[in-house]
Design a protein around this motif. Structure first.
Motif, PDB file in Angstrom:
ATOM      1  N   LYS A 227       0.839  -1.201   0.000  1.00 44.33           N
ATOM      2  CA  LYS A 227       0.000   0.000   0.000  1.00 44.33           C
ATOM      3  C   LYS A 227       0.880   1.260   0.000  1.00 44.33           C
ATOM      4  O   LYS A 227       0.641   2.209  -0.764  1.00 44.33           O
TER       5      LYS A 227
ATOM      6  N   GLN B 223       1.149   4.180  -2.783  1.00 41.62           N
ATOM      7  CA  GLN B 223       0.957   5.603  -2.431  1.00 41.62           C
ATOM      8  C   GLN B 223       2.120   6.429  -2.977  1.00 41.62           C
ATOM      9  O   GLN B 223       1.933   7.567  -3.397  1.00 41.62           O
TER      10      GLN B 223
ATOM     11  N   LYS C 255      -3.737   9.552 -10.981  1.00 41.35           N
ATOM     12  CA  LYS C 255      -3.611   9.636  -9.515  1.00 41.35           C
ATOM     13  C   LYS C 255      -3.831  11.082  -9.057  1.00 41.35           C
ATOM     14  O   LYS C 255      -4.379  11.337  -7.994  1.00 41.35           O
TER      15      LYS C 255
ATOM     16  N   ASN D 138      -8.701  10.048  -3.117  1.00 40.10           N
ATOM     17  CA  ASN D 138      -8.141   9.018  -2.234  1.00 40.10           C
ATOM     18  C   ASN D 138      -7.632   7.840  -3.042  1.00 40.10           C
ATOM     19  O   ASN D 138      -8.178   7.544  -4.101  1.00 40.10           O
ATOM     20  N   MET D 139      -6.644   7.152  -2.486  1.00 38.82           N
ATOM     21  CA  MET D 139      -6.264   5.876  -3.078  1.00 38.82           C
ATOM     22  C   MET D 139      -7.182   4.805  -2.481  1.00 38.82           C
ATOM     23  O   MET D 139      -7.432   4.794  -1.276  1.00 38.82           O
TER      24      MET D 139
END
Ligand code: URA
Length: 258
Positions: free
Chosen positions: A81, A85, A93, A98-99
């Motif tokens: 994760k 990010q 992106k 939000n991811m």
């Protein structure tokens, strides 16, 4: 006003351009007819500096190679994760809030792979929480499974962790760039079976589309049994296909209960 860094400012501008904005509106009106000709109409050989829409990366960077290295180095889901990010070579992106990494219980026997976050998922940061997500939850509840059920859990992710502008289709290079992370995600989550939800998941992981033909037939992805299924968004538009989806859910349930 809060200041924003270069990349954020650029992402915000690009987002507006994607939505069709092509003029800056200032507080006071501008009479274009009274502007000097050079300002009002830039000459072709001296164009205004303009935001390019191409990728924000240098020509020498190989996004797939960078992604592969970052994914290979991740030895846990948390590390994966964090690596995602930090991955900055993906244009869309910059337009996402939000991811969306995953939801449900890591280590669950079933890992579902959807397409990409929509508006609600982008806002909340979890996969399958909009209208299709509600159907998703009802479908799995019907076979006594669910993202929050400790006794029969499901783990959920998407092929892309960021929302695409206006929910457009992913481009092949965008899928290719995120695929190393996805494959690593499957390895680290280590499910008994993978569900490929919809055409884009099949495209990303099997290299082919045609969900109506492929659904319900077991195949293999990253060394795991994989079952293509109709996407709940498709089922919302085509409720008659729920019959096949039900058959596929029973097949899945039988296979992971063995
Ligand atoms: N559709 C998907 O494929 N994934 C989501 O997270 C939401 C909708």
């Amino acid at each position: 006003m809060e200041s924003v860094d270069f990349h954020t400012a650029r992402a915000l501008l690009e987002w507006q351009m994607e939505l069709g904005a092509d003029e800056c509106i200032s507080d006071t009106p501008v009479d274009c007819y009274s502007l000097p000709a050079t300002l009002a109409k830039p000459k072709a050989e001296n164009p205004k500096p303009h935001l390019t829409r191409g990728p924000i990366r240098t020509a020498t960077q190989d996004p797939v190679g960078v992604a592969q290295k970052a994914a290979d180095a991740a030895d846990s889901l948390d590390a994966l994760k964090a690596a995602m990010q930090a991955f900055d070579l993906c244009d869309f992106k910059r337009g996402a809030r939000n991811m969306v990494f995953s939801d449900g219980i890591a280590g669950a026997p079933v890992m579902v792979i959807g397409e990409a976050p929509g508006r609600e998922e982008d806002r909340i940061g979890k996969p399958f929480v909009g209208a299709a997500g509600q159907l998703f939850d009802r479908m799995f509840a019907a076979v006594d499974m669910g993202r929050e059920r400790a006794d029969a859990p499901v783990y959920i992710t998407n092929i892309l962790p960021w929302r695409l502008p206006q929910n457009r289709d992913p481009k092949p290079d965008e899928i290719a760039m995120m695929k190393p992370f996805l494959l690593r995600h499957i390895t680290l989550a280590n499910p008994k079976a993978v569900v490929l939800m919809g055409n884009w998941s099949c495209q990303a992981l099997l290299g082919k589309r045609g969900i109506s033909r492929m659904r319900g037939t077991w195949t293999e992805v990253a060394g795991k049994p994989a079952l293509p299924m109709f996407h709940p968004a498709y089922l919302l538009r085509n409720p008659v296909a729920k019959r096949e989806a039900w058959a596929d859910l029973l097949k899945l349930k039988t296979s992971v209960s063995k």
